[in-house]
Structures are given as C-alpha cells and as structure tokens.
Design an enzyme around this catalytic site. Sequence first.
Site, PDB file in Angstrom:
ATOM      1  N   LYS A 109      10.948   3.314  16.612  1.00  0.00           N
ATOM      2  CA  LYS A 109      10.555   1.906  16.633  1.00  0.00           C
ATOM      3  C   LYS A 109       9.964   1.581  15.266  1.00  0.00           C
ATOM      4  O   LYS A 109       8.852   1.961  14.939  1.00  0.00           O
ATOM      5  CB  LYS A 109       9.499   1.609  17.706  1.00  0.00           C
ATOM      6  N   GLU A 134     -10.644  -0.618   4.648  1.00  0.00           N
ATOM      7  CA  GLU A 134      -9.316  -0.646   4.030  1.00  0.00           C
ATOM      8  C   GLU A 134      -8.826  -2.092   3.947  1.00  0.00           C
ATOM      9  O   GLU A 134      -8.835  -2.811   4.947  1.00  0.00           O
ATOM     10  CB  GLU A 134      -8.325   0.176   4.855  1.00  0.00           C
ATOM     11  N   CYS A 158      -1.060   3.660   1.752  1.00  0.00           N
ATOM     12  CA  CYS A 158      -2.226   4.295   2.382  1.00  0.00           C
ATOM     13  C   CYS A 158      -2.946   5.179   1.385  1.00  0.00           C
ATOM     14  O   CYS A 158      -4.125   5.469   1.547  1.00  0.00           O
ATOM     15  CB  CYS A 158      -1.770   5.113   3.586  1.00  0.00           C
ATOM     16  N   GLU A 175      -0.929   9.333  11.343  1.00  0.00           N
ATOM     17  CA  GLU A 175      -1.288   9.125   9.928  1.00  0.00           C
ATOM     18  C   GLU A 175      -1.768   7.693   9.812  1.00  0.00           C
ATOM     19  O   GLU A 175      -1.042   6.765  10.166  1.00  0.00           O
ATOM     20  CB  GLU A 175      -0.073   9.358   9.019  1.00  0.00           C
TER      21      GLU A 175
HETATM   22  P1  NAP Z   1      -0.043  -1.135  12.482  1.00  0.00           P
HETATM   23  O1  NAP Z   1      -0.322  -2.566  12.708  1.00  0.00           O
HETATM   24  O2  NAP Z   1      -0.963  -0.135  13.093  1.00  0.00           O
HETATM   25  O3  NAP Z   1       1.450  -0.889  13.001  1.00  0.00           O
HETATM   26  C1  NAP Z   1       2.086   0.359  12.893  1.00  0.00           C
HETATM   27  C2  NAP Z   1       3.165   0.447  13.954  1.00  0.00           C
HETATM   28  O4  NAP Z   1       2.547   0.500  15.245  1.00  0.00           O
HETATM   29  C3  NAP Z   1       4.087  -0.778  13.977  1.00  0.00           C
HETATM   30  O5  NAP Z   1       5.396  -0.354  14.262  1.00  0.00           O
HETATM   31  C4  NAP Z   1       3.501  -1.582  15.118  1.00  0.00           C
HETATM   32  O6  NAP Z   1       4.386  -2.521  15.701  1.00  0.00           O
HETATM   33  C5  NAP Z   1       3.138  -0.484  16.092  1.00  0.00           C
HETATM   34  N1  NAP Z   1       2.189  -0.892  17.136  1.00  0.00           N
HETATM   35  C6  NAP Z   1       1.295  -1.897  17.119  1.00  0.00           C
HETATM   36  N2  NAP Z   1       0.628  -1.954  18.291  1.00  0.00           N
HETATM   37  C7  NAP Z   1       1.100  -0.958  19.066  1.00  0.00           C
HETATM   38  C8  NAP Z   1       0.813  -0.497  20.393  1.00  0.00           C
HETATM   39  N3  NAP Z   1      -0.115  -1.064  21.147  1.00  0.00           N
HETATM   40  N4  NAP Z   1       1.490   0.569  20.878  1.00  0.00           N
HETATM   41  C9  NAP Z   1       2.437   1.166  20.125  1.00  0.00           C
HETATM   42  N5  NAP Z   1       2.773   0.764  18.871  1.00  0.00           N
HETATM   43  C10 NAP Z   1       2.097  -0.271  18.342  1.00  0.00           C
HETATM   44  O7  NAP Z   1       0.037  -0.790  10.926  1.00  0.00           O
HETATM   45  P2  NAP Z   1       0.839  -1.601   9.783  1.00  0.00           P
HETATM   46  O8  NAP Z   1       0.109  -2.864   9.510  1.00  0.00           O
HETATM   47  O9  NAP Z   1       2.289  -1.667  10.108  1.00  0.00           O
HETATM   48  O10 NAP Z   1       0.699  -0.613   8.542  1.00  0.00           O
HETATM   49  C11 NAP Z   1      -0.394  -0.605   7.701  1.00  0.00           C
HETATM   50  C12 NAP Z   1      -1.298   0.569   8.008  1.00  0.00           C
HETATM   51  O11 NAP Z   1      -0.557   1.781   7.947  1.00  0.00           O
HETATM   52  C13 NAP Z   1      -2.415   0.745   7.006  1.00  0.00           C
HETATM   53  O12 NAP Z   1      -3.633   1.014   7.683  1.00  0.00           O
HETATM   54  C14 NAP Z   1      -1.989   1.961   6.206  1.00  0.00           C
HETATM   55  O13 NAP Z   1      -3.043   2.674   5.597  1.00  0.00           O
HETATM   56  C15 NAP Z   1      -1.289   2.763   7.227  1.00  0.00           C
HETATM   57  N6  NAP Z   1      -0.383   3.729   6.626  1.00  0.00           N
HETATM   58  C16 NAP Z   1      -0.740   5.061   6.655  1.00  0.00           C
HETATM   59  C17 NAP Z   1       0.075   6.017   6.082  1.00  0.00           C
HETATM   60  C18 NAP Z   1      -0.311   7.470   6.130  1.00  0.00           C
HETATM   61  O14 NAP Z   1       0.575   8.294   5.993  1.00  0.00           O
HETATM   62  N7  NAP Z   1      -1.583   7.810   6.311  1.00  0.00           N
HETATM   63  C19 NAP Z   1       1.257   5.627   5.449  1.00  0.00           C
HETATM   64  C20 NAP Z   1       1.584   4.274   5.421  1.00  0.00           C
HETATM   65  C21 NAP Z   1       0.768   3.334   6.025  1.00  0.00           C
HETATM   66  P3  NAP Z   1       4.602  -3.994  15.059  1.00  0.00           P
HETATM   67  O15 NAP Z   1       5.787  -3.855  14.246  1.00  0.00           O
HETATM   68  O16 NAP Z   1       4.802  -4.917  16.206  1.00  0.00           O
HETATM   69  O17 NAP Z   1       3.383  -4.308  14.275  1.00  0.00           O
END
Ligand code: NAP
Length: 475
Positions: free
Chosen positions: A172, A377, A281, A247
């Site tokens: 997904k 962040e 990130c 992550e």
């Molecule tokens: P996010 O809002 O947490 O979303 C990540 C994924 O989770 C998306 O596919 C999202 O779907 C899905 N999701 C949301 N709610 C969910 C639920 N209740 N159950 C299951 N899945 C759900 O994060 P983002 O805004 O896309 O990405 C930014 C974040 O990613 C930042 O905090 C960044 O630091 C982190 N990041 C970390 C790494 C690492 O390796 N540490 C690498 C890259 C990014 P939707 O598409 O509907 O939102």
Amino acid sequence: MAPFQNLIGGQWVAGVDTAPNINPSDTGDIIGHYARGDASSVDAAVEAARAAFPGWAWASPQLRHDVLEGAAARILARKDELGRLLSREEGKTLAEGIGEVTRAAQIFRFFAGEALRLTGDVVQSVRPGVEAFVEREPLGVVGLITPWNFPIAIPVWKAAPALAYGNCVILKPADLTPGCAWEIASILKEAGCPDGVFNLVMGRGSNVGARMVEHPGIDAISFTGSVATGRRIGLQCMEAGKKVQMEMGGKNPMVVLDDADLDVAVGACVNGAFYSTGQRCTASSRLIVTDRIHDAFLDKLTAATTALRVGDALDPATQIGPVVDQSQLEQNLRYVELAREEGCDVIGGESLDGQGYFQRPAIFAGATNALRSSREEIFGPCASVIRVADYDAALATANDTDFGLSAGICTTSLKHASHFRRHAQAGMVMVNLPTAGVDYHVPFGGRKGSSYGAREQGSYAREFYTHVKTSYVAP
Ligand code: NAP
C-alpha cells in the site's frame, strides 16, 4: 486516460473510486487517476497472496533471482522516464528523481543475488550423534505500508527482500504518490512475477492500511512513515501477534566543530538540511555549531542557502523542488512562524508565488535545543542553528532528542570523529558527510523514537523477512 488500477492476483482491478495524482510543481498538471481500494480489495489481495505463497516459498531461488534481476534491468532501461514521473508526482528535482530510480534498480539487483545466497548452519549437537540445522524460512504474506517521500526506493527496499526470501507481498503506497508504486507492480508482472506473489492495493491508510494491519491473513507489517501512525500500527500488530518493523521520524543533528573545514561543513549542511526539500527522515534539522566557528559558519550557510534556486522539479536549473502538498506547506509555514515566536532569527522560509507549493529554505538562527522548533520533526526545508560551547556540549545536545536515526559531525579531529562515532545515539553516523544519503547494501535504521524492529536493507533485511528454524536430527 483510463485510471491506473490495483494489481490483485495478477489481474488489474478497479478500486471503489479514483484519486487524481497531482504535480506539486504545477497543480494544474494531473499525472493520472489512480484507483483507491478499500477493505474488500485488501481481503482479495490476501486471498490471492495466500494462494500463491506455497509455490513462491518453495520455488527455485533461480526464479526469484530472475524476477528481481528482470525488474532491475527494466527499471534501469527506463530510468529517465521513471525519474521524470517520480519528480512530477513527489517534487524532488529531476536529478534526485533519476537517482532514486537508479537506486531502486540497484536494490532489486542486490536482492536478486541475495535470493541465491541464503545459507543456514549445520552445527554438531551437544548430544552425541545428533546434528542441529539452523535454517531460514519465509514469513508468509507481508504487508508493506510506505510514505510519499521516497515513492520508489522505499517500496522497493521492502519488496525486494520480501520477495527474495520467498514471501508474498501486498503493497500500500502513500495515497499522495501512487505512480511509482504502480510502475513497480507493472514491471514485476512483466518480469515474470507469478500471479498473487506481488499485489498492489492503492488507497487511504485509514482504510486500506488499517485493514492490512488487522487482517489475520497478513503475517507481518513493514511500515515507514510518521511516529504517530507507526506507534499505532505497532501496538495493533503486537496485539495480533504479527511481526512488525517500523521506520519513523527524525530530528537529526549535524555537529560542526571549530576545527571543521568550513566549505565541507556548509556543503554537508545545505545538502543534508535542504536537498529533497528537507523531506527526508535523515535530513539535518539541527545544526549544532561550536562557538568559535559559529559566526563564520552562519554567514556562509546563509549565503549558500539564499543562493539556492527553488522551482519546478523538472526544470534542470532547480535545486530545491516544491513541498509535496498544501497541508505540508502549511505545516512548514506554521513552524517558521513558531520559530520566530520562540525568538529565533528566521532567514528565508517564506512561500513563493507560482502554480506549485514552493517555499524558500529556512534557517532558524539563534535557536536552542529546548525550543519546539528544535525538537519536533517538521519534514520540510527548515534547519535550526544551535550554538554550543565545545565538543562535549555538542555531543550532549546531539543526543538530547526523542529520535535517533542519523547523526553527523564535521571535524578534522580524528579524536572527536572517533568519539562521536561511538557515542552518538543514532542508527547511522556520518563524518564529514551529510546526515542524509546512504548506501543500499548496508543496514539502514535508527533507535529511540525513530525505529522499531529489525534493520532494513543489505543482508540484514533477512532478519525481518525470515523465520529462523532449528531442527535436530538423530540418525
Ligand atoms: P504517514 O502519514 O505516517 O503515512 C505513512 C503511510 O501510512 C501512508 O501510506 C499512510 O497512508 C499510511 N497510514 C496512515 N494511517 C494509517 C493507518 N491508520 N493504518 C495503516 N496505515 C496508515 O507518513 P508520511 O507523511 O507519508 O511520511 C512522512 C513521515 O515518514 C515522516 O515522519 C518521515 O520522517 C517518515 N519517514 C521515515 C523514514 C525512515 O526510514 N525512518 C523514511 C522516510 C520517511 P496515506 O497514504 O493515506 O497517508
């Protein structure tokens, strides 16, 4: 143009509706309409994946190698076109987009080799005449939930090891960036991936993602995204007895010591803080600078940052592309305002006119590590500059955070570089290099609030995507 559909059991199928994929550099440019599935799409994907699992798990590793190698070759042959798609849907510059696509091919190629290299151990038992075998087996069906900021590299760095070690996959991707994920699904199908082994279900996290986490037919979840979502998913997985890997965010420190090469330090900080529009990130969001070099560093950083060209991701002159969408831009601007209210001298950070979500990189000078703008962040092109007395204060400040993904130091002192390498509380440490920018054949991940579970990437990825089985055999 017909909508791009989900891939379930080898068939392209419609979702319950579709969503436009909008170019953040030019909001009038619709890349395409992409299917959004729901819980029933996940249920169908699980059924297909479970049916495909025995065949894939016991297939010759040669088949798994050939599928992954075929995907790598196809991606490389189309890297310019796919890089353009990536930059168009996510907003990183074309050079960064092509670079990320190339990385995806390298990861597939690495794991094509890993499929052939999975070994176990034969150990003499402490009981006479008995032999002990330690072997690895696939988990079953794994659910991959990915963010928008690396729309091809992150899905691939999860899917490639999952497939190499014999698992079936349901991906997904982030709702904001389904385009690259759709291409991966199409490329794997073309490369001969058997029906049901790799399934793509696009749609909302609250709907598709939530069903994946709760579905009893999914054995493990690998998640990358925000801390809030990750923690929620982690708790649910533990309750259901699913293996989970998360992550999450970062607030990565970059220490600049008095003895640093100023040009190296400024180059590393501009790259680490602002490239990819700060949407990494591993971005350097806290620049921790010792007293004697502070003013010269800030002058040079300001000059380099204000010279950065912000604009359309596809314009070859652009160095900083747009922010990914309106809500992320609004969040960044709220943090710029907060930093000002907290007493920082804010340089840049304003939004720019245009058909996209453009923002000038922001330096929060005169920050302290206690400020909210230094602790939370932001995930945008914003960096706090924090003045400290000496190396010891710099190390303490670097470690004073809820996160622990990447930490960097710029210094010409071997003593300080070595000490920092050992004492930085982070999963990855960079010396005289930006905090962002990693290799694909070594482990990736962090500690504290940034990560949970086994490392990703390189051969360490097998720790998550396999079970270990110990067998004892008497003659
Ligand atoms: P996010 O809002 O947490 O979303 C990540 C994924 O989770 C998306 O596919 C999202 O779907 C899905 N999701 C949301 N709610 C969910 C639920 N209740 N159950 C299951 N899945 C759900 O994060 P983002 O805004 O896309 O990405 C930014 C974040 O990613 C930042 O905090 C960044 O630091 C982190 N990041 C970390 C790494 C690492 O390796 N540490 C690498 C890259 C990014 P939707 O598409 O509907 O939102």
